[in-house]
Motif scaffolding. Structure first.
Motif, mmCIF file in Angstrom:
data_model
loop_
_atom_site.group_PDB
_atom_site.id
_atom_site.type_symbol
_atom_site.label_atom_id
_atom_site.label_comp_id
_atom_site.label_asym_id
_atom_site.label_seq_id
_atom_site.Cartn_x
_atom_site.Cartn_y
_atom_site.Cartn_z
ATOM 1 N N PHE A 1 -6.461 1.399 -8.413
ATOM 2 C CA PHE A 1 -6.528 1.144 -6.978
ATOM 3 C C PHE A 1 -5.318 1.750 -6.254
ATOM 4 O O PHE A 1 -5.454 2.353 -5.181
ATOM 5 C CB PHE A 1 -6.590 -0.362 -6.703
ATOM 6 C CG PHE A 1 -7.804 -1.054 -7.250
ATOM 7 C CD1 PHE A 1 -8.969 -0.346 -7.504
ATOM 8 C CD2 PHE A 1 -7.777 -2.414 -7.530
ATOM 9 C CE1 PHE A 1 -10.098 -0.976 -8.013
ATOM 10 C CE2 PHE A 1 -8.891 -3.061 -8.033
ATOM 11 C CZ PHE A 1 -10.055 -2.340 -8.282
ATOM 12 N N ILE A 2 -4.133 1.574 -6.847
ATOM 13 C CA ILE A 2 -2.904 2.095 -6.235
ATOM 14 C C ILE A 2 -2.950 3.618 -6.155
ATOM 15 O O ILE A 2 -2.626 4.218 -5.120
ATOM 16 C CB ILE A 2 -1.664 1.640 -7.029
ATOM 17 C CG1 ILE A 2 -1.464 0.121 -6.924
ATOM 18 C CG2 ILE A 2 -0.414 2.379 -6.563
ATOM 19 C CD1 ILE A 2 -1.080 -0.363 -5.557
ATOM 20 N N ASN A 3 -3.353 4.268 -7.243
ATOM 21 C CA ASN A 3 -3.447 5.737 -7.248
ATOM 22 C C ASN A 3 -4.449 6.224 -6.207
ATOM 23 O O ASN A 3 -4.191 7.188 -5.480
ATOM 24 C CB ASN A 3 -3.860 6.236 -8.641
ATOM 25 C CG ASN A 3 -2.726 6.176 -9.637
ATOM 26 O OD1 ASN A 3 -1.564 6.296 -9.274
ATOM 27 N ND2 ASN A 3 -3.051 5.979 -10.909
ATOM 28 N N ALA A 4 -5.612 5.565 -6.153
ATOM 29 C CA ALA A 4 -6.643 5.959 -5.192
ATOM 30 C C ALA A 4 -6.154 5.793 -3.757
ATOM 31 O O ALA A 4 -6.389 6.649 -2.898
ATOM 32 C CB ALA A 4 -7.911 5.139 -5.422
ATOM 33 N N ALA A 5 -5.447 4.679 -3.485
ATOM 34 C CA ALA A 5 -4.938 4.430 -2.135
ATOM 35 C C ALA A 5 -3.915 5.490 -1.742
ATOM 36 O O ALA A 5 -3.898 5.962 -0.588
ATOM 37 C CB ALA A 5 -4.320 3.032 -2.055
ATOM 38 N N TYR A 6 -3.058 5.880 -2.688
ATOM 39 C CA TYR A 6 -2.036 6.881 -2.375
ATOM 40 C C TYR A 6 -2.679 8.234 -2.048
ATOM 41 O O TYR A 6 -2.319 8.878 -1.056
ATOM 42 C CB TYR A 6 -1.063 7.028 -3.545
ATOM 43 C CG TYR A 6 0.061 7.996 -3.257
ATOM 44 C CD1 TYR A 6 1.140 7.622 -2.459
ATOM 45 C CD2 TYR A 6 0.033 9.301 -3.748
ATOM 46 C CE1 TYR A 6 2.165 8.512 -2.177
ATOM 47 C CE2 TYR A 6 1.049 10.192 -3.470
ATOM 48 C CZ TYR A 6 2.119 9.789 -2.686
ATOM 49 O OH TYR A 6 3.122 10.677 -2.401
ATOM 50 N N PHE A 7 -3.637 8.664 -2.891
ATOM 51 C CA PHE A 7 -4.294 9.941 -2.631
ATOM 52 C C PHE A 7 -5.107 9.903 -1.342
ATOM 53 O O PHE A 7 -5.164 10.890 -0.601
ATOM 54 C CB PHE A 7 -5.180 10.339 -3.812
ATOM 55 C CG PHE A 7 -4.429 10.953 -4.946
ATOM 56 C CD1 PHE A 7 -3.708 12.120 -4.767
ATOM 57 C CD2 PHE A 7 -4.430 10.370 -6.200
ATOM 58 C CE1 PHE A 7 -2.998 12.695 -5.814
ATOM 59 C CE2 PHE A 7 -3.723 10.931 -7.258
ATOM 60 C CZ PHE A 7 -3.014 12.101 -7.062
#
Length: 423
Positions: free
Chosen positions: A273-279
């Motif tokens: 979730f964190i990676n997706a939100a950052y991208f």
């Protein structure tokens, strides 16, 4: 911002780079799965990014020798075509040999492909100013490139996992070969214009190293490095880039996962979730730059500093936060600030160097960035053991503040740049 600022050759470059980046994501995912299935060793799988980074570092060091002899468009075509042909060999070899394929041979082919790929980013970024007809077109061109890069990263990793699961690693490699072939074919449309430097671009010969000086290999290899050292703007911007790379390694998977588990008290799904939100945030940031192009105008330095300040503050708040949903919001907000800083810094570099010197300067910078990234991964891993993962993110925020201070202390160099533009 007028669409005429970008010509057809730029859109060919944009498309070929998007296809090549998508192919990279696909083949890395497929090979990682294959190596893990074969060896059950994370160390063996970790060799893939290490081999790629090492090959790209070596490639960027010797890139000036090739830049000196070939047009950038020809170099890009050779790089993409070479990767396509090598990848066909790799895909066919794995398809025919399956579990009996030699990992040594596979890794050797990856090394050569990555060596060829090491020229791509410097050549691409140096070509962009040659494919626009006005300096304001640089911001739009860099914004479009950044958006496509982030979309591929955001969607590519998730989709590539689904593709590998559905059709298997071997078939995924064959699909990747087709995409590489498309990328190589599209480079034929990348034609360098002959209109010279874009209006408003710094092209004074006094700051460039004279083209009539000796052309030995050592001179060619070090010309870009000398240019960076002798030009205050480039020296400061390169330092800022290095600081970004040092602190930016905290977003590599292992650190993000550790933060999610320790600081947020969540499992691996929140890592995703964190990676997706950052991208998602970086994609939004690239679109924001495109939308604000007229407002930004030539205020590249000011907007870059705003982006870095916002990113640094949000990173510090993220480090101190322990609420998962708040963390998602924070990393999504970081993306636009990170893109504002990165796109405007790249535009500043491109508009501060003549077309003749830009490829060599970018090659020298790429060498430093690859080296700094490798050092940062090792250093941050060691530091995390001693100060903890939360303090590591606070340290990264402090590095960003350090870069901002360096920019403010050298503000005069950027004022001189603005005066040259207005004259």
């Amino acid at each position: 911002m007028k669409s005429s600022y970008l010509n057809r050759a730029f859109y060919y470059l944009w498309t070929t780079q998007t296809a090549a980046n998508a192919a990279d994501v696909l083949y890395i995912m497929a090979l990682t799965v294959m190596v893990l299935d074969r060896t059950n060793s994370l160390v063996s799988a970790a060799l893939l990014p290490l081999i790629r980074s090492g090959a790209q570092l070596l490639s960027s060091l010797v890139a000036p020798l090739f830049i000196q002899r070939f047009k950038l468009s020809s170099l890009l075509f050779f790089s993409q075509t070479g990767q396509f042909l090598l990848f066909i060999c790799l895909a066919v070899y794995i398809q025919l040999n399956s579990v009996e394929s030699s990992l040594v041979l596979v890794f050797s082919l990856i090394f050569v492909m990555s060596f060829l790929d090491g020229w791509t980013t410097p050549a691409r970024n140096a070509l962009i100013p040659r494919l626009v007809t006005h300096e304001q077109g640089l911001l739009k061109a860099n914004g479009l490139m950044s958006v496509s890069d982030q979309v591929v990263q955001f969607a590519g990793w998730g989709l590539s996992g689904v593709i590998v699961a559905l059709i298997g690693s071997s078939s995924t490699l064959l699909l990747t070969a087709v995409i590489y072939g498309l990328a190589a074919a599209l480079t034929l449309g990348v034609k360098e214009t002959t209109h010279g430097e874009i209006p408003g671009k710094r092209a004074d010969a006094s700051a460039d190293i004279s083209p009539d000086l000796g052309r030995g290999r050592w001179h060619t290899l070090t010309e870009g490095w000398k240019m960076i050292w002798k030009t205050p703007r480039l020296r400061v911007l390169t330092f800022m880039d290095m600081i970004d790379m040092l602190g930016g390694s905290i977003w590599v998977g292992a650190f993000t996962l550790a933060f999610v588990q320790v600081a947020l008290g969540q499992g691996e799904e929140w890592w995703g979730f964190i990676n997706a939100a950052y991208f998602a945030g970086t994609i939004g940031g690239g679109l924001l730059v495109l939308a604000l192009g007229r407002i930004i105008g030539q205020r590249y330095f000011s907007v870059m500093m705003i982006g870095m300040a916002g990113y640094g503050i949000l990173t510090a708040v993220y480090a101190l936060n322990s609420q998962p949903f708040v963390a998602l919001i924070l990393v999504m907000l970081m993306g636009p600030f990170a893109e504002l800083a990165m796109i405007n810094r790249r535009t500043l570099i491109q508009s501060s160097v003549s077309n003749r010197m830009l490829p060599k300067v970018l090659s020298a910078q790429a060498s430093m960035m690859h080296l700094v990234f490798c050092v940062s991964l090792l250093g941050m891993a060691w530091l995390a053991e001693y100060i903890g993962i939360v303090n590591l993110y606070l340290f990264a925020a402090a590095l960003t503040i350090l870069a901002i201070v360096a920019g403010l202390l050298n503000f005069r160099a950027f004022q001189e740049k603005n005066r040259q533009m207005m004259n």
